[in-house]
Design an enzyme around this catalytic site. Structure first.
Site, mmCIF file in Angstrom:
data_model
loop_
_atom_site.group_PDB
_atom_site.id
_atom_site.type_symbol
_atom_site.label_atom_id
_atom_site.label_comp_id
_atom_site.label_asym_id
_atom_site.label_seq_id
_atom_site.Cartn_x
_atom_site.Cartn_y
_atom_site.Cartn_z
ATOM 1 N N THR A 1 0.806 -1.225 0.000
ATOM 2 C CA THR A 1 0.000 0.000 0.000
ATOM 3 C C THR A 1 0.839 1.276 0.000
ATOM 4 O O THR A 1 0.291 2.364 -0.195
ATOM 5 C CB THR A 1 -0.935 0.048 1.232
ATOM 6 O OG1 THR A 1 -0.129 -0.029 2.409
ATOM 7 C CG2 THR A 1 -1.955 -1.079 1.217
ATOM 8 N N THR B 1 10.014 7.141 2.999
ATOM 9 C CA THR B 1 8.693 6.554 2.700
ATOM 10 C C THR B 1 7.760 7.034 3.824
ATOM 11 O O THR B 1 8.054 8.017 4.491
ATOM 12 C CB THR B 1 8.766 5.013 2.730
ATOM 13 O OG1 THR B 1 9.190 4.622 4.044
ATOM 14 C CG2 THR B 1 9.734 4.454 1.698
ATOM 15 N N PRO C 1 18.239 -2.177 3.804
ATOM 16 C CA PRO C 1 18.441 -0.771 3.427
ATOM 17 C C PRO C 1 18.800 0.125 4.615
ATOM 18 O O PRO C 1 18.438 -0.167 5.760
ATOM 19 C CB PRO C 1 17.063 -0.334 2.871
ATOM 20 C CG PRO C 1 16.227 -1.582 2.785
ATOM 21 C CD PRO C 1 16.804 -2.533 3.776
ATOM 22 N N SER D 1 17.088 -4.595 7.448
ATOM 23 C CA SER D 1 17.419 -3.171 7.604
ATOM 24 C C SER D 1 18.834 -3.057 8.132
ATOM 25 O O SER D 1 19.356 -3.993 8.759
ATOM 26 C CB SER D 1 16.471 -2.523 8.614
ATOM 27 O OG SER D 1 16.916 -1.224 8.963
ATOM 28 N N VAL E 1 -1.011 -8.809 8.781
ATOM 29 C CA VAL E 1 -0.061 -9.928 8.928
ATOM 30 C C VAL E 1 0.063 -10.407 10.375
ATOM 31 O O VAL E 1 0.540 -11.507 10.635
ATOM 32 C CB VAL E 1 1.365 -9.619 8.381
ATOM 33 C CG1 VAL E 1 1.366 -9.443 6.878
ATOM 34 C CG2 VAL E 1 1.999 -8.430 9.081
ATOM 35 N N TYR F 1 12.964 -2.431 17.549
ATOM 36 C CA TYR F 1 12.926 -2.451 16.080
ATOM 37 C C TYR F 1 14.196 -3.132 15.557
ATOM 38 O O TYR F 1 14.125 -3.992 14.671
ATOM 39 C CB TYR F 1 12.786 -1.030 15.511
ATOM 40 C CG TYR F 1 12.812 -1.029 13.992
ATOM 41 C CD1 TYR F 1 11.766 -1.591 13.268
ATOM 42 C CD2 TYR F 1 13.893 -0.491 13.281
ATOM 43 C CE1 TYR F 1 11.790 -1.624 11.874
ATOM 44 C CE2 TYR F 1 13.920 -0.516 11.892
ATOM 45 C CZ TYR F 1 12.865 -1.079 11.196
ATOM 46 O OH TYR F 1 12.896 -1.122 9.812
HETATM 47 P P1 NDP Z 1 5.936 2.204 4.647
HETATM 48 O O1 NDP Z 1 5.386 2.632 5.974
HETATM 49 O O2 NDP Z 1 5.832 3.152 3.522
HETATM 50 O O3 NDP Z 1 5.270 0.814 4.206
HETATM 51 C C1 NDP Z 1 5.052 -0.218 5.129
HETATM 52 C C2 NDP Z 1 4.084 -1.223 4.536
HETATM 53 O O4 NDP Z 1 3.887 -2.280 5.502
HETATM 54 C C3 NDP Z 1 2.724 -0.623 4.245
HETATM 55 O O5 NDP Z 1 2.283 -1.058 2.981
HETATM 56 C C4 NDP Z 1 1.828 -1.192 5.338
HETATM 57 O O6 NDP Z 1 0.521 -1.414 4.837
HETATM 58 C C5 NDP Z 1 2.520 -2.547 5.612
HETATM 59 N N1 NDP Z 1 2.163 -3.029 6.947
HETATM 60 C C6 NDP Z 1 2.514 -2.485 8.139
HETATM 61 N N2 NDP Z 1 1.941 -3.170 9.137
HETATM 62 C C7 NDP Z 1 1.195 -4.153 8.557
HETATM 63 C C8 NDP Z 1 0.345 -5.168 9.059
HETATM 64 N N3 NDP Z 1 0.143 -5.331 10.366
HETATM 65 N N4 NDP Z 1 -0.269 -5.992 8.169
HETATM 66 C C9 NDP Z 1 -0.081 -5.855 6.847
HETATM 67 N N5 NDP Z 1 0.716 -4.906 6.309
HETATM 68 C C10 NDP Z 1 1.335 -4.061 7.153
HETATM 69 O O7 NDP Z 1 7.454 1.818 4.934
HETATM 70 P P2 NDP Z 1 8.609 1.247 3.974
HETATM 71 O O8 NDP Z 1 8.145 1.067 2.604
HETATM 72 O O9 NDP Z 1 9.805 2.094 4.208
HETATM 73 O O10 NDP Z 1 8.873 -0.135 4.694
HETATM 74 C C11 NDP Z 1 8.858 -1.384 4.035
HETATM 75 C C12 NDP Z 1 9.811 -2.336 4.734
HETATM 76 O O11 NDP Z 1 11.140 -1.856 4.611
HETATM 77 C C13 NDP Z 1 9.555 -2.486 6.236
HETATM 78 O O12 NDP Z 1 9.726 -3.844 6.577
HETATM 79 C C14 NDP Z 1 10.647 -1.633 6.868
HETATM 80 O O13 NDP Z 1 10.977 -2.073 8.156
HETATM 81 C C15 NDP Z 1 11.776 -1.857 5.878
HETATM 82 N N6 NDP Z 1 12.818 -0.828 5.873
HETATM 83 C C16 NDP Z 1 12.502 0.491 5.708
HETATM 84 C C17 NDP Z 1 13.511 1.447 5.738
HETATM 85 C C18 NDP Z 1 13.237 2.901 5.633
HETATM 86 O O14 NDP Z 1 14.128 3.703 5.975
HETATM 87 N N7 NDP Z 1 12.076 3.332 5.162
HETATM 88 C C19 NDP Z 1 14.918 1.037 5.884
HETATM 89 C C20 NDP Z 1 15.123 -0.362 6.069
HETATM 90 C C21 NDP Z 1 14.106 -1.256 6.030
HETATM 91 P P3 NDP Z 1 -0.836 -1.089 5.627
HETATM 92 O O15 NDP Z 1 -0.542 0.004 6.599
HETATM 93 O O16 NDP Z 1 -1.793 -0.718 4.556
HETATM 94 O O17 NDP Z 1 -1.175 -2.388 6.268
HETATM 95 C C1 8X3 Z 2 14.786 1.721 8.796
HETATM 96 C C2 8X3 Z 2 16.099 2.391 8.859
HETATM 97 O O1 8X3 Z 2 17.843 3.350 10.469
HETATM 98 O O2 8X3 Z 2 15.549 4.117 10.706
HETATM 99 O O3 8X3 Z 2 14.908 0.349 8.988
HETATM 100 O O4 8X3 Z 2 16.175 1.932 11.423
HETATM 101 S S1 8X3 Z 2 16.415 2.960 10.448
#
Ligand code: NDP
Ligand code: 8X3
Length: 252
Positions: free
Chosen positions: A11, A188, A183, A140, A61, A153
């Site tokens: 999403t 985001t 990453p 991450s 999830v 986290y």
């Molecule tokens: P966003 O918040 O933009 O996206 C997170 C996604 O996870 C959304 O689509 C959300 O959908 C979904 N989600 C969260 N909780 C649930 C749930 N309980 N059930 C189903 N879906 C869920 O963040 P990012 O795109 O940045 O994050 C994606 C992944 O990357 C995560 O695992 C994050 O930890 C990881 N990551 C992100 C980094 C960053 O700096 N942004 C760096 C390193 C890793 P919805 O709310 O509609 O359910």
């Molecule tokens: C997301 C990156 O550094 O905010 O996983 O934990 S950080």
């Protein structure tokens, strides 16, 4: 027949960018997340633009029964998943261990670890049936380094790294590849979710440097998935150029 990718957390952010990229490459998609309206909108857009088939399956999830029911009720053709992108995840709060919220801890552990396991078990069994598949887990830099107040986290992402190794060990005999992408800072909705809707505080996280964008990670995942059949990339750490570690970011 076109290949199928199942993307959790489609999403927004990285998951949404992966949906665009995989659709562009001709994959049919199973899009999941909790916000069904966003999934439907995205499905319509990608179907129109790339003429690929898309199934929407909205579930939380964290809810084991909902995950099982939602995935098991997909029509049989969708079980031939070639690529699972375990992307759904979040951080909640940024507090020292003595002040952290129990609810935040539960949310992170239930989403990032248990949710990933629930989805993986079902899809791994589907992949086993056709003796091929690729699971890509979103770890991450937080799973490789602990930063102040990141505690739970960081622990969940450390668990994702460990589970990726475990999946490789357990699933190699079934021809299933497993990759963990770690990453650094990606701009985001992640920080807005971490700070519970505080947009100002979230914006400051990315002030003064060029963070990664979701497309950067989607392209990395595509690179990993598009290697020849005999090649697997186990783990990849991807950082913004201005970021040297979880805590060292050069800001202008
Ligand atoms: P966003 O918040 O933009 O996206 C997170 C996604 O996870 C959304 O689509 C959300 O959908 C979904 N989600 C969260 N909780 C649930 C749930 N309980 N059930 C189903 N879906 C869920 O963040 P990012 O795109 O940045 O994050 C994606 C992944 O990357 C995560 O695992 C994050 O930890 C990881 N990551 C992100 C980094 C960053 O700096 N942004 C760096 C390193 C890793 P919805 O709310 O509609 O359910
Ligand atoms: C997301 C990156 O550094 O905010 O996983 O934990 S950080």
């Amino acid at each position: 027949m076109s290949k199928i990718a199942l993307i959790t957390g489609a999403t927004s952010g990285i998951g949404e960018a992966c949906a665009h990229l995989f659709a562009r490459e001709g994959y049919n998609l199973v899009l999941t997340g909790r916000r069904e309206d966003r999934l439907e909108k995205l499905a319509k857009k990608l179907n129109t633009k790339f003429n690929v088939e898309i199934a929407v399956s909205a579930f939380d999830v964290r809810d084991r029964q909902q995950v099982i029911t939602s995935l098991e009720e997909l029509p049989a053709k969708w079980r031939k998943v070639n690529v699972l992108i375990n992307n759904a995840g979040l951080s909640q709060g940024l507090d020292p261990i003595d002040k952290g919220s129990y609810d935040d801890w539960d949310t992170m552990i239930d989403t990032n670890i248990k949710g990933l396991l629930y989805v993986s078990k079902i899809v791994a069994n589907w992949m086993k049936e056709h003796k091929t598949g690729h699971i890509v887990n979103l770890g991450s830099i937080a799973g490789k380094e602990v930063y102040p107040n990141g505690n739970v986290y960081c622990a969940t992402k450390s668990a994702v790294d460990t589970l990726g190794k475990a999946m490789r060990v357990d699933l190699v005999q079934h021809g299933i590849k497993v990759t963990t992408i770690d990453p650094g800072a990606v701009e985001t909705e992640f920080s807005e979710v971490r700070f519970k809707g505080d947009k100002e505080r979230a914006k400051k996280v990315y002030d003064g440097f060029d963070p990664l964008v979701a497309q950067d990670i989607a392209e990395t995942i595509w690179f990993v998935v598009s290697r020849p059949a005999h090649v697997n990339i186990n783990e990849l750490t991807v950082m913004p150029t201005a970021q040297a570690s979880a805590t060292i970011i050069v800001r202008k």
